[in-house]
Scaffold this active site. Structure first.
Site, PDB file in Angstrom:
ATOM      1  N   GLU A 212       0.726  -1.262   0.039  1.00 50.69           N
ATOM      2  CA  GLU A 212       0.026   0.087   0.052  1.00 50.69           C
ATOM      3  C   GLU A 212       0.841   1.271   0.187  1.00 50.69           C
ATOM      4  O   GLU A 212       0.517   2.258  -0.688  1.00 50.69           O
ATOM      5  CB  GLU A 212      -0.963  -0.099   1.279  1.00 50.69           C
ATOM      6  N   ARG A 268       4.308  -1.602  15.394  1.00 49.77           N
ATOM      7  CA  ARG A 268       3.287  -0.734  16.318  1.00 49.77           C
ATOM      8  C   ARG A 268       3.681  -0.181  17.554  1.00 49.77           C
ATOM      9  O   ARG A 268       3.015   0.259  18.384  1.00 49.77           O
ATOM     10  CB  ARG A 268       2.241  -1.963  16.684  1.00 49.77           C
ATOM     11  N   GLU A 353      -2.538  -6.883  17.479  1.00 43.95           N
ATOM     12  CA  GLU A 353      -1.286  -7.516  16.594  1.00 43.95           C
ATOM     13  C   GLU A 353      -0.316  -8.201  17.665  1.00 43.95           C
ATOM     14  O   GLU A 353       0.536  -9.040  17.000  1.00 43.95           O
ATOM     15  CB  GLU A 353      -0.832  -6.334  15.632  1.00 43.95           C
ATOM     16  N   LYS A 511      -0.997 -11.228   2.551  1.00 47.85           N
ATOM     17  CA  LYS A 511      -0.430 -10.447   1.749  1.00 47.85           C
ATOM     18  C   LYS A 511       0.218 -11.134   0.468  1.00 47.85           C
ATOM     19  O   LYS A 511       0.343 -10.893  -0.638  1.00 47.85           O
ATOM     20  CB  LYS A 511       1.026 -10.063   2.357  1.00 47.85           C
TER      21      LYS A 511
HETATM   22  O1  F6P Z   1       1.143  -6.036   7.743  1.00 46.25           O
HETATM   23  C1  F6P Z   1       1.457  -5.649   9.062  1.00 46.25           C
HETATM   24  C2  F6P Z   1       2.633  -4.838   9.351  1.00 46.25           C
HETATM   25  O2  F6P Z   1       3.863  -5.368   9.140  1.00 46.25           O
HETATM   26  C3  F6P Z   1       2.476  -3.818  10.630  1.00 46.25           C
HETATM   27  O3  F6P Z   1       3.020  -4.625  11.629  1.00 46.25           O
HETATM   28  C4  F6P Z   1       3.119  -2.692  10.401  1.00 46.25           C
HETATM   29  O4  F6P Z   1       3.068  -1.774  11.400  1.00 46.25           O
HETATM   30  C5  F6P Z   1       2.693  -2.399   9.148  1.00 46.25           C
HETATM   31  O5  F6P Z   1       2.358  -3.609   8.359  1.00 46.25           O
HETATM   32  C6  F6P Z   1       3.435  -1.349   8.297  1.00 46.25           C
HETATM   33  O6  F6P Z   1       4.828  -2.109   8.011  1.00 46.25           O
HETATM   34  P1  F6P Z   1       5.866  -1.215   7.524  1.00 46.25           P
HETATM   35  O7  F6P Z   1       6.359   0.100   8.335  1.00 46.25           O
HETATM   36  O8  F6P Z   1       7.211  -1.944   7.041  1.00 46.25           O
HETATM   37  O9  F6P Z   1       5.449  -0.433   5.810  1.00 46.25           O
END
Ligand code: F6P
Length: 546
Positions: A212, A268, A353, A511
């Site tokens: 994303e 998190r 989570e 994912k």
């Molecule tokens: O998909 C979960 C996750 O890995 C979370 O634990 C994390 O906060 C989020 O996606 C974003 O991850 P990143 O900072 O690596 O883009």
């Protein structure tokens, strides 16, 4: 049976839960005028009243024994010391180092991380200063007035929700917009309002591999180039926060524009790092630092207060008490403060989570772990889901939150807000008996049958537990302490359940499958070999977009 559920203390807690069946908190308050005082803890600008819980001294002592047998103190020290407690990812867990103002070193594999932490903080300060002073200019020489922060999960919720919570501390002259969802509606709406020459994009992704965030950044980059920016101007308008420096530079971000974060900070738990840059820009560096200091104060409280007077420990034990001995599936967060309205969503990621796990000490658990976390701002919920809290048959413990002083205080509004907050926890606790309901209906012209029937509908069993958290005011310091309080609460529960609160393998499969499905959507003639339902959904999408 697991070692935990077999333990003598678990068994005695099971009995204690049975023993208090039929007892009512209302009577406990009558019998013990000191109950509220005895069950209140204050510190770090927060007062926790946990007296409206299904708890007595014997239960509290047994819960503390449960924590001691889980070696809570030893595990707490191991976390703060930088040991590799995230065993499945082989990482230390050191968000606490990001707010360590003790002057003492914190080592990971023999290396003191504090110089890097302090250098990271200095980099944030210099950057915030350069934006506000106008020293940082866009490609046409204009100063920056808008920031778009792109990130998701832990790289989004903390900065966004804490910015909202600290609205009274926003600095003039800069507006920060947050984009998380890959749904283009969001990024397009945000970019449509902005002037390219005055806009800075912050891409926040610890891994630098989150679909994303990468896609939204590519869309922002394309927008930048379409609006007249050139490749060489990108350095003035795009910065990244990541622990994956190689991937960020490959993506085209100038190395000087990369704010580092570390392997030993979970997503998190990362708002204290440069992931908090959008927040620091919103509230100014001094307020950002005050938030870190508030969290540091809570860290000290967590490390030094005796377990029976330790806010995160008590909140964790109370939550676990309902989860494991009353089968409470969820708990609800009820901030009575509009600016804190996003807090339930923040704790939702933090808790679910972290502790939504099924393996403890490498084996499947035979007890419940992390609860469902939900909630929203009061008083709004009173006119909606509170009905179920009061009269539903499901036990849903609540955390009420209220600042005693609010900005631009309007006495009347604030008194109404506070009275509603206090009345809700009171009503949940005391309920309404049949006799009280019956008496209320006297003289209302009802037939005897209607009178009795309606009285039955109006009965509220009460005995529904809640904590109340009061803040002197919700300033950056208190907010930092509040977030750290919930972080440590989650940690304590994870220790007792024996789960690894710092990995998140459960999010991976979706994912991988998402990427496989995306390939099929992008190649409409390719063969579909998923299950029949997924094939049909994919085909419908293909048909509608041809
Ligand atoms: O998909 C979960 C996750 O890995 C979370 O634990 C994390 O906060 C989020 O996606 C974003 O991850 P990143 O900072 O690596 O883009």
């Amino acid at each position: 049976m697991s070692r935990l559920t077999q333990s003598a203390v678990w068994q005695s807690l099971t009995l204690l839960a049975q023993n208090i069946q039929g007892q009512h908190m209302r009577d406990w308050f009558k019998a013990d005028p000191q109950r509220a005082e005895r069950y209140t803890i204050s510190g770090c600008g927060i007062t926790l009243d946990y007296s409206k819980n299904l708890l007595n001294d014997e239960i509290k002592a047994a819960l503390i024994e449960l924590a001691s047998q889980a070696k809570l103190k030893e595990k707490r020290s191991a976390m703060f010391r930088g040991e590799t407690i995230n065993t499945t990812e082989k990482r230390a867990v050191l968000h606490t180092a990001l707010r360590n103002f003790s002057g003492k070193p914190v080592e990971v594999a023999g290396q003191n991380v504090m110089p890097d932490v302090m250098a990271g903080l200095d980099k944030i300060k210099s950057f915030v200063d350069s934006i506000y002073s106008g020293a940082h200019k866009g490609f046409t020489g204009q100063s920056i007035t808008d920031v778009v922060s792109i990130g998701i999960g832990g790289s989004f919720l903390g900065p966004k929700i804490m910015s909202e919570a600290l609205k009274p501390y926003w600095q003039k002259g800069l507006k920060v917009h947050f984009v998380a969802n890959v749904d283009a509606c969001h990024i397009q709406d945000v970019l449509a309002e902005l002037d390219i020459e005055r806009t800075l994009i912050i891409m926040s992704s610890k891994s630098f591999s989150t679909q994303e965030t990468l896609q939204n950044t590519l869309t922002a980059r394309a927008w930048f180039l379409q609006q007249g920016g050139s490749e060489k101007d990108i350095a003035k308008h795009f910065v990244a926060v990541s622990s994956n420096i190689a991937a960020a530079t490959n993506f085209g971000i100038d190395e000087d524009n990369i704010f580092p974060m570390w392997d030993w900070v979970g997503g998190r738990y990362s708002m204290w790092s440069a992931i908090g840059l959008p927040l620091a820009l919103t509230i100014g560096f001094d307020n950002f630092k005050a938030m870190l200091l508030g969290a540091f104060e809570m860290d000290k409280h967590f490390q030094t207060a005796p377990l029976e007077n330790n806010m995160p420990v008590i909140m964790a034990l109370i939550g676990l008490w309902y989860r494991n001995f009353f089968q409470a599936q969820s708990y609800v967060l009820l901030p009575y403060y509009h600016y804190l309205r996003g807090f339930p969503a923040y704790v939702q990621q933090l808790d679910m989570e972290s502790n939504g796990k099924r393996i403890a000490r490498d084996e499947e658990v035979d007890y419940d772990t992390g609860p469902i976390v939900w909630g929203s701002e009061g008083t709004n919920g009173q006119h909606s889901f509170h009905q179920l809290l009061h009269q539903g048959n499901t036990l849903i413990p609540a955390d009420f939150m209220l600042p005693l002083r609010v900005p631009n205080q309007n006495r009347k509004h604030h008194a109404m807000l506070a009275s509603n907050c206090f009345a809700q926890s009171q009503a949940l606790m005391q309920g309404k008996t049949f006799d009280e309901a019956f008496a209320e209906l006297q003289g209302k012209g009802l037939s005897a049958q209607e009178h009795e029937c309606l009285a039955r509908h109006k009965v509220m069993p009460g005995n529904k537990p809640s904590n109340t958290l009061l803040f002197e005011e919700l300033n950056p310091h208190t907010l930092g302490a509040l977030v750290a309080l919930y972080e440590h609460k989650v940690f304590v529960q994870g220790v007792i359940w024996g789960v690894n609160s710092f990995d998140q393998w459960g999010v991976e499969l979706g994912k991988i499958l998402g990427n496989q499905i995306l390939d099929k959507l992008e190649m409409p003639d390719s063969n579909l070999d998923f299950d029949a339902s997924t094939n049909s959904l994919v085909q419908r999408f293909r048909d509608s977009t041809q």
